[in-house]
Write an enzyme that holds these catalytic residues in place. Structure first.
Site, PDB file in Angstrom:
ATOM      1  N   ARG A   8      -4.181 -10.526   4.905  1.00 51.22           N
ATOM      2  CA  ARG A   8      -4.098 -10.462   4.176  1.00 51.22           C
ATOM      3  C   ARG A   8      -2.942  -9.476   2.611  1.00 51.22           C
ATOM      4  NH1 ARG A   8      -6.769  -6.577  -0.331  1.00 51.22           N
ATOM      5  NH2 ARG A   8      -8.119  -7.377  -1.233  1.00 51.22           N
TER       6      ARG A   8
ATOM      7  N   LYS B  14       1.254  -1.367  -0.276  1.00 50.72           N
ATOM      8  CA  LYS B  14      -0.204  -0.396  -0.113  1.00 50.72           C
ATOM      9  C   LYS B  14       0.985   1.033   0.141  1.00 50.72           C
ATOM     10  CE  LYS B  14      -4.156  -1.798   1.701  1.00 50.72           C
ATOM     11  NZ  LYS B  14      -5.466  -1.784   2.609  1.00 50.72           N
TER      12      LYS B  14
END
Length: 283
Positions: A264, A230
């Site tokens: 995840r 991210k």
């Protein structure tokens, strides 16, 4: 692992023990997800990715058909549904026994995935309807006493991942407390909390949240962390998402130490290695 919540979720009669950390592999059937390496659209690409996740040690395949990154194009419910059906047909054929998580904030997509393909978990990035695409409020938020997705998950009787869009741990725990009670009132049994790194938070707020994440353990529910590649990593370090694997592994290590039960990720093999090392250290 020492200190993890002793929790087992029931995925359509199959029990998944979260007292040991699990890896959720990302399979995006979108043309515009923030990490280009995660985009899989052809039948061959989807089948190979499903095989890769399971072969490398993932226990859950998380399927997304609508990019929720900031600035992503809005996709209609019909388009998301068509993409999801296309992917699930292939995955169920390729990996019929895989535990499938459906990454959506739309109740109708969740319903289709569970009823037509036996999907096992609903992964809702909207905190029950607060936001769809990252940082963009959904229409009619707060009108219903119980959000539509909460009511749908209760109807479907599947585990639910509740993701927060709140900016700090204080507001997050207040929101989670209210929402978990709403879900319990509706009869939802298996709830997993996701602090929502990257959603409604600045880079500084993301790292502050990570530093305090162990406080979420007071909720006595399993915690999912999704920080894979991210922008909180790439922007801080001046890299691209393609160059953010090392930063991802570092943050996944910290997340495990603070109580994460599910990670995840895009890079399943590397995440499995992180879990093995941290698990050995914390025995």
């Amino acid at each position: 692992m020492k200190g993890l919540i002793n929790y087992t979720i029931n995925a359509k009669g199959r029990l998944l023990d979260l007292s040991e950390p699990q890896v959720m592999g990302i399979l995006n059937v979108t043309p515009d997800s923030f990490y280009a390496g995660s985009r899989k659209q052809t039948e061959k690409e989807i089948a190979l990715r499903a095989d890769q996740i399971i072969k490398e040690g993932g226990s859950i395949i998380d399927v997304g058909a609508f990019s929720t990154r900031p600035g992503a194009a809005v996709v209609s419910s019909e388009e998301e549904m068509a993409r999801m059906r296309h992917a699930l047909e292939i995955i169920r054929k390729q990996q019929p026994d895989a535990i499938l998580s459906i990454d959506t904030y739309r109740p109708e997509v969740a319903e289709m995935a569970v009823e037509e393909f036996g999907a096992d978990i609903i992964n809702d990035v909207s905190e029950g309807g607060i936001t769809g695409i990252a940082n963009v409020p959904l229409a009619n938020n707060g009108v219903e006493e119980y959000p539509a997705m909460f009511r749908m998950v209760a109807k479907l009787k599947v585990p639910y991942i509740l993701m927060s869009v709140q900016k700090d741990i204080h507001d997050m725990m207040i929101g989670f407390s209210k929402e978990v009670q709403q879900l319990r009132d509706l009869g939802v049994k298996d709830i997993i909390l996701d602090p929502g790194f990257g959603f409604g938070k600045t880079i500084r707020q993301n790292y502050k949240l990570m530093s305090e994440m162990e406080k979420l353990r007071e909720m006595e529910l399993p915690i999912l962390v999704g920080i894979s590649r991210k922008s909180m990593i790439s922007k801080l370090l001046g890299f691209t998402a393609d160059e953010s694997l090392n930063g991802t592994s570092i943050l996944n290590t910290i997340a495990l130490q603070k109580g994460a039960s599910i990670l995840r990720v895009h890079d399943v093999k590397e995440c499995v290695e992180v879990i093995k090392i941290v698990s050995e250290m914390l025995k």
